[in-house]
Design an enzyme around this catalytic site. Structure first.
Site, mmCIF file in Angstrom:
data_model
loop_
_atom_site.group_PDB
_atom_site.id
_atom_site.type_symbol
_atom_site.label_atom_id
_atom_site.label_comp_id
_atom_site.label_asym_id
_atom_site.label_seq_id
_atom_site.Cartn_x
_atom_site.Cartn_y
_atom_site.Cartn_z
ATOM 1 N N HIS A 66 -3.655 -12.234 1.221
ATOM 2 C CA HIS A 66 -4.648 -11.910 2.252
ATOM 3 C C HIS A 66 -6.010 -11.509 1.693
ATOM 4 O O HIS A 66 -6.990 -11.488 2.433
ATOM 5 C CB HIS A 66 -4.113 -10.846 3.220
ATOM 6 C CG HIS A 66 -3.863 -9.508 2.620
ATOM 7 N ND1 HIS A 66 -2.719 -9.206 1.913
ATOM 8 C CD2 HIS A 66 -4.603 -8.385 2.632
ATOM 9 C CE1 HIS A 66 -2.767 -7.952 1.517
ATOM 10 N NE2 HIS A 66 -3.903 -7.427 1.941
ATOM 11 N N HIS A 67 -6.114 -11.197 0.407
ATOM 12 C CA HIS A 67 -7.407 -10.903 -0.207
ATOM 13 C C HIS A 67 -7.905 -12.036 -1.102
ATOM 14 O O HIS A 67 -8.925 -11.893 -1.766
ATOM 15 C CB HIS A 67 -7.357 -9.602 -1.007
ATOM 16 C CG HIS A 67 -7.338 -8.380 -0.156
ATOM 17 N ND1 HIS A 67 -8.399 -8.019 0.654
ATOM 18 C CD2 HIS A 67 -6.387 -7.436 0.023
ATOM 19 C CE1 HIS A 67 -8.089 -6.901 1.286
ATOM 20 N NE2 HIS A 67 -6.876 -6.529 0.941
ATOM 21 N N ASP B 128 -7.033 -10.549 8.647
ATOM 22 C CA ASP B 128 -7.226 -9.275 7.951
ATOM 23 C C ASP B 128 -8.697 -8.866 7.956
ATOM 24 O O ASP B 128 -9.029 -7.707 8.221
ATOM 25 C CB ASP B 128 -6.703 -9.393 6.520
ATOM 26 C CG ASP B 128 -6.837 -8.096 5.740
ATOM 27 O OD1 ASP B 128 -6.241 -7.080 6.153
ATOM 28 O OD2 ASP B 128 -7.526 -8.095 4.701
ATOM 29 N N HIS C 23 -2.082 -3.731 -4.520
ATOM 30 C CA HIS C 23 -1.206 -3.675 -3.346
ATOM 31 C C HIS C 23 -0.795 -5.062 -2.856
ATOM 32 O O HIS C 23 0.319 -5.235 -2.353
ATOM 33 C CB HIS C 23 -1.840 -2.853 -2.212
ATOM 34 C CG HIS C 23 -2.792 -3.608 -1.355
ATOM 35 N ND1 HIS C 23 -4.131 -3.741 -1.659
ATOM 36 C CD2 HIS C 23 -2.607 -4.281 -0.190
ATOM 37 C CE1 HIS C 23 -4.717 -4.464 -0.725
ATOM 38 N NE2 HIS C 23 -3.827 -4.802 0.179
ATOM 39 N N LYS D 142 0.819 -1.218 0.000
ATOM 40 C CA LYS D 142 0.000 0.000 0.000
ATOM 41 C C LYS D 142 0.850 1.265 0.000
ATOM 42 O O LYS D 142 0.332 2.351 -0.269
ATOM 43 C CB LYS D 142 -0.946 0.019 1.207
ATOM 44 C CG LYS D 142 -2.179 -0.811 1.003
ATOM 45 C CD LYS D 142 -3.194 -0.573 2.082
ATOM 46 C CE LYS D 142 -4.455 -1.376 1.798
ATOM 47 N NZ LYS D 142 -5.417 -1.284 2.894
#
Length: 194
Positions: free
Chosen positions: A106-107, A135, A82, A57
């Site tokens: 993490h996404h 997260d 990111h 980020k």
């Protein structure tokens, strides 16, 4: 670990809305690893990956991160990138470890609906699943430019719904539901206070 904390604070300081986010994800990741019965070294790497998961980020402009309205397609692309940038930054530093992969995934979601790669359950090991769950919990517990923090009750409902839709690992969401007060305190940085 000290250097990871420093970088986490730098990333979190970029926006008033994400203060303590990386620190919370690091704490939660290590705790979830312990609850899953993983060894000390594994949990240490989980904490590092959690602390550094959003380092990408730093490449996203602040006006995009703090935007209160809807994102344009270009802004959405920048935000989604990111995760990939986190991998690119961490891979040369943590060669031979899982840290770059865990941090960058993490996404990702078990049903393939996540990003940046649209990976599915078979491609996401326990470390990646833990970082993703940590997260989500921390993000829901925190106020963002586009919404207020969710209530404790709503956080559990949303996370259980995500698990039912095949987005998050159901076993990890069960650990959260089973020890919610303690993990919520870690998410918001309140453990050991008061």
């Amino acid at each position: 670990l000290s250097l990871a904390h420093l970088f986490a604070r730098i990333v979190d300081a970029k926006s008033a809305f994400t203060g303590e986010h990386s620190l919370g994800v690091g704490r939660l990741s290590a705790s979830l690893g312990e609850k899953a019965g993983l060894g000390q070294e594994f949990c240490h790497q989980l904490e590092l990956a959690g602390l550094l998961h959003d380092i990408g980020k730093l490449r996203v402009p602040l006006e995009v991160i703090d935007k209160q309205g809807s994102f344009t397609p270009d802004e959405r692309r920048r935000i989604k990138r990111h995760s990939y940038d986190s991998f690119r930054i961490l891979a040369p530093v943590f060669q031979g470890t899982h840290i770059p992969r865990w941090a960058s995934q993490h996404h990702e979601r078990l049903n393939g609906s996540g990003y940046p790669f649209g990976l599915k359950a078979d491609d996401l090991d326990l470390g990646s699943r833990i970082i993703a769950v940590a997260d989500v919990l921390q993000a829901l517990a925190q106020t963002r430019p586009y919404r207020k923090a969710f209530s404790r009750k709503d956080i559990l409902i949303l996370m259980k719904d995500m698990a039912e839709r095949g987005e998050l690992d159901t076993g990890l969401v069960f650990f959260i539901a089973d020890d919610f007060d303690s993990l919520y305190a870690q998410a918001i940085g309140a453990e050991g206070k008061g």
